[in-house]
Scaffold this motif. Structure first.
Motif, short mmCIF file in Angstrom:
data_model
loop_
_atom_site.label_atom_id
_atom_site.label_comp_id
_atom_site.label_asym_id
_atom_site.label_seq_id
_atom_site.Cartn_x
_atom_site.Cartn_y
_atom_site.Cartn_z
N ARG A 182 0.82 -1.21 0.00
CA ARG A 182 0.00 0.00 0.00
C ARG A 182 0.85 1.27 0.00
NH1 ARG A 182 -4.43 1.59 -1.83
NH2 ARG A 182 -3.05 3.19 -2.61
N GLU A 183 1.91 1.28 0.79
CA GLU A 183 2.75 2.47 0.88
C GLU A 183 3.46 2.74 -0.45
OE1 GLU A 183 6.38 4.41 3.57
OE2 GLU A 183 5.67 2.36 3.99
N MET A 184 3.88 1.67 -1.13
CA MET A 184 4.52 1.85 -2.44
C MET A 184 3.56 2.50 -3.42
SD MET A 184 5.03 0.93 -5.77
CE MET A 184 4.18 -0.64 -5.98
N ARG A 185 2.33 2.03 -3.45
CA ARG A 185 1.33 2.62 -4.34
C ARG A 185 1.16 4.11 -4.05
NH1 ARG A 185 -3.57 -0.68 -6.25
NH2 ARG A 185 -2.80 -2.78 -6.54
N ASP A 186 1.02 4.44 -2.78
CA ASP A 186 0.84 5.85 -2.42
C ASP A 186 2.05 6.68 -2.82
OD1 ASP A 186 -1.63 5.27 -1.32
OD2 ASP A 186 -0.89 5.14 0.74
N SER A 187 3.25 6.11 -2.63
CA SER A 187 4.47 6.83 -2.98
C SER A 187 4.57 7.05 -4.48
CB SER A 187 5.69 6.05 -2.48
OG SER A 187 5.66 5.90 -1.08
N MET A 188 4.15 6.04 -5.26
CA MET A 188 4.18 6.15 -6.72
C MET A 188 3.23 7.27 -7.19
SD MET A 188 5.41 4.91 -9.59
CE MET A 188 6.06 3.30 -9.08
N ILE A 189 2.03 7.27 -6.67
CA ILE A 189 1.05 8.29 -7.06
C ILE A 189 1.54 9.68 -6.67
CG2 ILE A 189 -1.30 9.14 -6.70
CD1 ILE A 189 -2.11 6.15 -6.36
N ALA A 190 2.12 9.79 -5.47
CA ALA A 190 2.64 11.09 -5.02
C ALA A 190 3.75 11.58 -5.94
CB ALA A 190 3.16 10.96 -3.58
N ALA A 191 4.61 10.67 -6.41
CA ALA A 191 5.70 11.07 -7.30
C ALA A 191 5.14 11.56 -8.64
CB ALA A 191 6.65 9.90 -7.52
N MET A 192 4.10 10.91 -9.13
CA MET A 192 3.49 11.36 -10.38
C MET A 192 2.85 12.73 -10.21
SD MET A 192 1.92 7.74 -11.77
CE MET A 192 1.64 8.25 -13.48
N LYS A 193 2.22 12.95 -9.08
CA LYS A 193 1.61 14.27 -8.81
C LYS A 193 2.67 15.35 -8.75
CE LYS A 193 -2.58 12.87 -6.31
NZ LYS A 193 -3.29 12.92 -5.00
N PHE A 194 3.88 15.00 -8.27
CA PHE A 194 4.98 15.98 -8.22
C PHE A 194 5.21 16.60 -9.59
CE2 PHE A 194 9.45 16.64 -9.26
CZ PHE A 194 9.84 17.57 -8.32
N TRP A 195 5.24 15.77 -10.64
CA TRP A 195 5.53 16.29 -11.97
C TRP A 195 4.38 17.14 -12.50
CZ3 TRP A 195 10.32 16.12 -13.69
CH2 TRP A 195 11.20 15.23 -13.06
N LEU A 196 3.16 16.84 -12.08
CA LEU A 196 2.02 17.65 -12.50
C LEU A 196 2.03 19.01 -11.81
CD1 LEU A 196 -0.95 15.10 -12.47
CD2 LEU A 196 0.39 15.88 -14.43
N THR A 197 2.26 19.00 -10.50
CA THR A 197 2.15 20.25 -9.75
C THR A 197 3.41 21.10 -9.83
OG1 THR A 197 2.85 19.10 -7.71
CG2 THR A 197 0.48 19.24 -8.14
N GLU A 198 4.58 20.45 -9.89
CA GLU A 198 5.83 21.20 -9.88
C GLU A 198 6.30 21.61 -11.26
OE1 GLU A 198 7.55 22.31 -7.18
OE2 GLU A 198 5.78 21.59 -6.08
#
Length: 456
Positions: A182-198
């Motif tokens: 579960r934590e890996m999934r959350d970390s993966m999604i957070a990393a993808m959001k980084f590229w969208l927001t940053e």
């Protein structure tokens, strides 16, 4: 992804349902509610994708050096720039001198080979100012062999029989992620959001998406689309990827068939077997990525210079640009054309300067952008214009616009006769840039010939 030396109708409704469950009675949905419905980004319906291999695009192989090509690509009609992975490459078990783009060492950093984060932001912002959309490659299936997650989160990975992080196939420079974590999934999604927001990109091309569980994509894409209506392109060819929320999937099946037709192993009408299969097994709103080459097919299978060589390239390229459900792809260097294998693990700059196909591609890209008949959701009707073993013809129509496409998918001249009376008179010949008389009389088309008429 291929980082080894292995070979590698129309729509009633354009929305994606993440799964078959019904919306709640209140019509309220959370970011991960699989009943959420998303429309395709409207700009892709008459858009196109151009794949950018930054490492090999210029002698410098940097973001800044690539920026000099933006005006030329804009003039050619390119809309969406897909950048191969811009993340750092792992050094452990590296392949070749420079390694595979798809062995990611850090999901939220920039490959120093290309520049830094500010250089990337500048490129994205400049591209946006010129009217481009920008997507980048994302590798969710695995990381590189020295990604920081291996030491910080060893439980993020699948294990081999010795308890070490495993890898699939002969991808020895990678390590396979465990999607039960579960934590890996959350970390993966957070990393993808980084590229969208940053960095404000417009979406992702997801490497080997079909190897990742569909339920991850359902959750991930729903969350990403809460940030913005991103474009999601899957390297995969199964219909369930669209149920999971992807806008576009690879038309590998069509590409393989066109290679056989180009070799004379299959007749032109074999295109219909692929089209009918997609119509009967994929969601009605599924978009397909049509291509004559990409980074894998160029480096490992000699596309397009070996699979559809010389004059045979053109009619198949027209097919990719005009087929129903389609979003066309052009790979770096095809406009030159670069007629050789581009090395995958070494520096091997593409020789640009002649742009011999640029006018050809510009005609197709501008036609798609300006004429609703070539939108992905425009109506499609197969017609007979000659020997169906060699000639493939169809009519596209939408918004009062109608066009006839005739392709000679053979190396011999063919006799044609147009029976669609709505094109009689003086239709506009797209590639001749003029109107010309057309009626029911027979005429000849050259080997590997192609013609597109817009109805008068």
């Amino acid at each position: 992804m291929k980082n080894t030396f292995l070979p590698g109708l129309f729509f009633a409704l354009f929305v994606f349902a993440s799964c078959k469950s019904k919306p709640s009675a209140t019509n309220e949905t959370s970011a991960t509610d699989t009943s959420k419905v998303f429309a395709h980004p409207d700009w892709i319906m008459q858009g196109n994708i151009y794949e950018v291999n930054i490492r090999q695009y210029t002698q410098e192989g940097t973001f800044m050096a690539f920026e000099a090509s933006l005006d030329r690509l804009k003039e050619m009609g390119v809309q969406t720039l897909w950048f191969m992975p811009v993340t750092p490459i792992s050094k452990t078990d590296i392949k070749g001198t420079l390694g595979s783009y798809y062995a990611v060492a850090d999901y939220t950093a920039i490959n120093p080979e290309y520049g830094n984060l500010n250089d990337w932001k500048h490129l994205v912002n400049t591209a946006h100012e010129k009217g481009f959309k920008v997507i980048t490659d994302w590798v969710a299936n695995h990381t590189g062999a020295d990604n920081g997650w291996l030491t910080r989160h060893p439980d993020f990975y699948e294990k081999d029989s010795t308890g070490k992080a495993a890898f699939a196939f002969d991808w020895s420079d990678t390590r396979s992620l465990d999607f039960n974590n579960r934590e890996m999934r959350d970390s993966m999604i957070a990393a993808m959001k980084f590229w969208l927001t940053e960095t404000n990109i417009d979406g992702f091309r997801c490497d080997v998406a079909g190897e990742v569980p569909d339920d991850f994509w359902i959750e991930c894409i729903a969350e990403l689309k809460e940030v913005r209506n991103v474009l999601m392109l899957a390297e995969g060819d199964k219909g369930s990827l669209h149920d999971a929320g992807f806008d576009i999937s690879y038309a590998w099946d069509m590409f393989q068939m066109t290679k056989k037709i180009a070799k004379g192993e299959r007749p032109a009408f074999a295109v219909d077997s692929i089209r009918n299969h997609v119509d009967s097994t994929f969601p009605a709103n599924a978009l397909r990525l049509y291509f004559t080459s990409n980074h894998d097919e160029n480096s490992w299978n000699q596309a397009d210079y070996g699979t559809m060589p010389g004059a045979s390239h053109a009619p198949f390229a027209v097919l990719t640009q005009t087929m129903v459900r389609g979003v066309p792809l052009i790979y770096s260097g095809q406009e030159e054309p670069v007629l050789k294998k581009i090395e995958f693990f070494e520096k091997d700059p593409m020789p640009f300067g002649k742009y011999q196909r640029a006018k050809f591609y510009k005609t197709l890209l501008e036609l798609r952008k300006s004429n609703e008949a070539f939108a992905a959701d425009a109506a499609f009707k197969k017609v007979v214009a000659g020997d169906e073993k060699a000639v493939y013809a169809f009519v596209r129509e939408k918004g009062g616009k109608k066009a006839l496409v005739i392709l000679n998918l053979s190396g011999k001249p063919q006799t044609l006769q147009v029976k669609e009376k709505e094109f009689y008179g003086k239709p506009y010949n797209v590639f001749m840039y003029t109107t010309e008389p057309l009626d029911d009389r027979q005429w000849q088309i050259e080997p590997w010939g192609y013609v597109i008429y817009k109805a008068p």
